[in-house]
Design an enzyme around this catalytic site. Structure first.
Site, PDB file in Angstrom:
ATOM      1  N   ASP A  10       0.832  -1.204   0.000  1.00 12.43           N
ATOM      2  CA  ASP A  10       0.000   0.000   0.000  1.00 12.43           C
ATOM      3  C   ASP A  10       0.868   1.257   0.000  1.00 12.43           C
ATOM      4  O   ASP A  10       1.957   1.267   0.587  1.00 12.43           O
ATOM      5  CB  ASP A  10      -0.899  -0.018   1.245  1.00 12.43           C
ATOM      6  N   ASN A  58     -10.752  -3.184  -5.571  1.00  7.81           N
ATOM      7  CA  ASN A  58     -10.049  -2.217  -6.413  1.00  7.81           C
ATOM      8  C   ASN A  58     -10.806  -1.877  -7.695  1.00  7.81           C
ATOM      9  O   ASN A  58     -10.479  -0.897  -8.371  1.00  7.81           O
ATOM     10  CB  ASN A  58      -8.651  -2.722  -6.777  1.00  7.81           C
TER      11      ASN A  58
END
Length: 235
Positions: A10, A58
């Site tokens: 991330d 996502n």
């Protein structure tokens, strides 16, 4: 030393923003960080590494960014597959193939097929993956086996569920690392990580590499894993 480490990669977008660059550049630097980490993992003694590359959530991102993430996967496999084969890395892909473009599915199948006999190191790529979706598919498979008479409901236990997860050939992760200044699992290996040690790091993923992995392993080594039992020496 943990046998299996999972990483939530991330911080690509935030890294790009802080450097005044487009998010796509952040993702490109993220691929470089992945390359460094995959190279460092076996050198540091790991046997299994699973990276969270693209989640089922996502898809909510802008179409252009989703397309960019797909393009980076293609770049990584096309550029690095020969080297992974040379180094004896076996690639396993976790997640559903449903909804992915045909060229992406073909690429993932190629990576698995061409590395299937490798034994030096195991790389799991969680792509179009979500822990809840994975458990749902495993539950559906159990229901189908019961309906077909292949499985007695009385024999449904944790092992039966684990055997139907995408990660059945991998041991449960001992350590989950998350970069990017966030402190959550985000639907990553939620069944498998029941007793994993969690290490949340402030470093953004494009800055990660061997040093960051060593740091996380050092934190892991300092912890005592009890799996629900008492601390050593406790009365």
């Amino acid at each position: 030393m943990p046998a299996h480490v999972g990483i939530i990669m991330d911080g690509n977008g935030r890294w790009a923003s802080r450097h005044g660059l487009p998010r796509a550049i952040g993702h490109e630097r993220g691929v470089e960080a992945l390359r460094r980490t995959v190279k460092a993992a076996p050198k540091l003694g790991l046997q299994y590494l699973t990276v969270y590359s693209f989640s089922t959530e996502n898809w909510r991102r802008p179409v252009a960014e989703v397309s960019a993430l797909f393009a980076l996967l293609k770049t990584f496999i096309n550029r690095d597959l020969d080297q992974l084969i040379k180094e004896g890395v076996k690639v396993s892909v976790f997640g559903t193939r449903k909804g992915l473009p045909e060229e992406i599915n073909t690429l993932l199948e190629r990576a698995e097929r061409e590395t299937r006999h490798n034994t030096a190191f195991n790389l799991g790529i969680a792509f179009n993956y979500g822990g809840r979706e994975e458990i749902t598919r495993a539950t559906r498979a159990i229901a189908q086996d019961v309906k077909a008479g292949r499985l007695d409901p009385e024999n449904i236990d944790e092992a039966a569920i684990a055997a139907r997860l995408d990660t059945a050939a991998f041991p449960d992760p001992d350590l989950i690392i998350r970069t990017g200044e966030e402190s959550r699992l985000s639907n990553f290996l939620i069944w498998q990580s029941a007793y994993a040690e969690l290490v949340f790091m402030d470093v953004l993923w494009p800055e990660f590499g061997e040093a960051g992995l060593e740091q996380a392993l050092s934190v892991f080594a300092s912890r005592e894993r009890r799996f629900g039992g008492l601390k050593s020496g406790a009365g």
